[in-house]
Design an enzyme around this catalytic site. Structure first.
Site, PDB file in Angstrom:
ATOM      1  N   GLU A 146      38.230   9.141  11.088  1.00 49.24           N
ATOM      2  CA  GLU A 146      37.976  10.384  11.256  1.00 49.24           C
ATOM      3  C   GLU A 146      39.034  11.649  11.561  1.00 49.24           C
ATOM      4  O   GLU A 146      39.148  12.836  10.921  1.00 49.24           O
ATOM      5  CB  GLU A 146      36.534  10.563  12.277  1.00 49.24           C
ATOM      6  CG  GLU A 146      35.875  11.924  11.999  1.00 49.24           C
ATOM      7  CD  GLU A 146      34.308  11.644  12.557  1.00 49.24           C
ATOM      8  OE1 GLU A 146      33.772  10.496  12.173  1.00 49.24           O
ATOM      9  OE2 GLU A 146      33.930  12.365  12.842  1.00 49.24           O
ATOM     10  N   ASP A 191      30.380   9.249  18.829  1.00 50.46           N
ATOM     11  CA  ASP A 191      29.408   8.747  17.733  1.00 50.46           C
ATOM     12  C   ASP A 191      29.642   7.340  17.561  1.00 50.46           C
ATOM     13  O   ASP A 191      28.662   6.513  17.129  1.00 50.46           O
ATOM     14  CB  ASP A 191      29.637   9.635  16.403  1.00 50.46           C
ATOM     15  CG  ASP A 191      29.575  11.121  16.852  1.00 50.46           C
ATOM     16  OD1 ASP A 191      29.019  11.572  17.893  1.00 50.46           O
ATOM     17  OD2 ASP A 191      30.116  11.961  16.082  1.00 50.46           O
TER      18      ASP A 191
HETATM   19  C1  GLA Z   1      30.519  15.395  17.444  1.00 47.50           C
HETATM   20  C2  GLA Z   1      31.732  14.541  17.663  1.00 47.50           C
HETATM   21  C3  GLA Z   1      31.829  13.991  19.023  1.00 47.50           C
HETATM   22  C4  GLA Z   1      31.375  15.029  20.224  1.00 47.50           C
HETATM   23  C5  GLA Z   1      29.994  15.832  19.947  1.00 47.50           C
HETATM   24  C6  GLA Z   1      29.714  16.860  20.624  1.00 47.50           C
HETATM   25  O1  GLA Z   1      29.524  14.522  17.267  1.00 47.50           O
HETATM   26  O2  GLA Z   1      31.682  13.688  16.582  1.00 47.50           O
HETATM   27  O3  GLA Z   1      32.855  13.190  19.277  1.00 47.50           O
HETATM   28  O4  GLA Z   1      32.265  15.560  20.379  1.00 47.50           O
HETATM   29  O5  GLA Z   1      30.328  16.287  18.428  1.00 47.50           O
HETATM   30  O6  GLA Z   1      29.588  16.256  22.060  1.00 47.50           O
END
Ligand code: GLA
Length: 405
Positions: free
Chosen positions: A178, A190
């Site tokens: 990513e 995530d």
């Molecule tokens: C997205 C990113 C995570 C995190 C959230 C905010 O989901 O992928 O890594 O930073 O935003 O909490």
């Protein structure tokens, strides 16, 4: 009538992934793997700052039917692409910034898994993708895709499922995909939720210590539910907004921690120290301290929620959720009019935006009895403002990434 999102069970996902595979590639896959999206209960925009988050894996999954190839090529097809066209990319053409479209999540995970060394070998794959994770909704459709593909590549190469330590390295690989291939500088929340989620449990993730704890998350026995309202105002994490928030935090962490490798949590009185640093360096001191204050306070709130969950104090959790949204709106400034409208219509207490923001979904922890009224209130507020029609689902903690067949 509020619009509810349909979700397939595992058996249907297998059937659909296999059918797409056979239609596209003319043979049967070697197996089918799945990885879930996630919802974050609290702890937003703190994962890249050494904070804490409390997500859980959703029952909505991305499933991939996969078979190995021998010519070094990745071929992929997704039910989400209109014409079901097959995309092809040789593995040796995958790397930072390439490929730059959605196939970067797929190819990037295999490439990064090989780079990290957790996937020992790969000589190409055919991949058919089906998914129930809403896209661009702050529910981690990208992590679900990365994690399902990385798990399939791992299991095809090793002939077994990964141990916990290998899951941790697969998380690292998916983060690299990513960050480096797709160019979204996200922080790991995530992918951890997708790989380590467990049915019935939320995860307390401490991004400073790397510790991961599972806490039972059973709302049903209290007559409560977690409602997700997708505003359908799509967001993307690679358009510069997310990176600009992270950029401020990275700069402060770099300047104010020993060796530049610490986190906001290691800086005493971080908001004031950051403001001083900004003043000394010609940056906007007020803005910098506002951003850092969000991280400090959100981390403290999330620590409190971890305790409140153990004690079963859901009212306390609901207050922290409301405060989290207000902080993301006023201090971190990642909400949108659609998110703020849904937050307000949901009654504010127990509600908040979830995920990266700039669009996406609001969650509401509410009594089961008021779900229909709450969904109707959110939908009618959206209609009144001329926003897209929201869609809804009830979030329950589902199983992490796994082989389905
Ligand atoms: C997205 C990113 C995570 C995190 C959230 C905010 O989901 O992928 O890594 O930073 O935003 O909490």
């Amino acid at each position: 009538m509020p619009n509810w999102i349909n979700t397939r069970d595992d058996a249907q996902l297998v059937t659909d992934a296999q059918a797409l595979f056979t239609k596209s590639f003319g043979s049967a896959p070697a197996g089918v793997w799945a990885a879930p999206g996630r919802v974050n209960l609290i702890g937003e925009h703190v994962d890249y700052a050494g904070g804490l988050s409390i997500p859980f894996a959703l029952e909505q999954n991305t499933a991939v039917a996969v078979a190995p190839r021998t010519d070094g090529v990745l071929r992929m097809v997704s039910e989400l692409e209109d014409n079901s066209a097959v995309t092809e990319i040789p593995l040796d053409k995958v790397g930072p910034g390439s490929p730059a479209d959605w196939s970067g999540y797929v190819a990037g995970s295999v490439w990064a898994g090989l780079q990290v060394g957790v996937i020992p070998t790969c000589t190409g794959l055919d991949i058919a993708i089906v998914s129930d994770v809403p896209i661009g909704s702050g529910l981690s459709s990208s992590a679900a895709l990365e994690c399902s593909v990385a798990l399939a590549a791992f299991e095809l190469a090793t002939g077994r499922s990964p141990a916990d330590e290998e899951r941790r390295r697969l998380v690292q690989a998916c983060m690299r995909a990513e960050n480096e291939v797709v160019g979204a500088s996200t922080g790991g929340l995530d992918q951890n939720a997708s790989f380590f989620g467990k049915r019935g449990y939320a995860l307390v993730l401490d991004f400073r210590s790397g510790e991961l704890t599972r806490v039972p998350f059973d709302l049903a026995s209290r007559g409560m539910v977690l409602l997700i309202a997708d505003t359908n105002a799509p967001h993307t994490l690679s358009d510069g907004q997310y990176a600009s928030r992270r950029g401020v935090i990275d700069a402060v962490q770099h300047a104010l921690t020993p060796g530049g490798t610490g986190t906001i949590r290691d800086i005493p009185d971080a908001a004031a120290a950051a403001a001083q640093w900004a003043r000394d360096n010609g940056e906007d001191a007020e803005l910098t301290s506002r951003r850092v204050r969000h991280v400090v306070e959100e981390t403290a709130r999330t620590q409190e929620v971890a305790h409140l969950l153990e004690e079963g104090d859901i009212d306390g959790v609901r207050e922290r959720m409301r405060d989290s949204h207000i902080s993301l709106r006023d201090l971190y400034q990642v909400t949108t009019p659609e998110l703020d409208s849904a937050f307000h219509a949901a009654g504010e207490l127990g509600a908040r935006m979830t995920g990266g923001g700039f669009g996406g979904a609001v969650i509401a922890l509410i009594d089961r009895d008021v779900v229909d009224d709450t969904a109707a209130a959110i939908a009618s507020a959206a209609a009144k403002h001329g926003f897209p029609e929201p869609t809804f689902l009830i979030a329950r903690p589902g199983e992490g990434a796994r082989r389905l067949r």
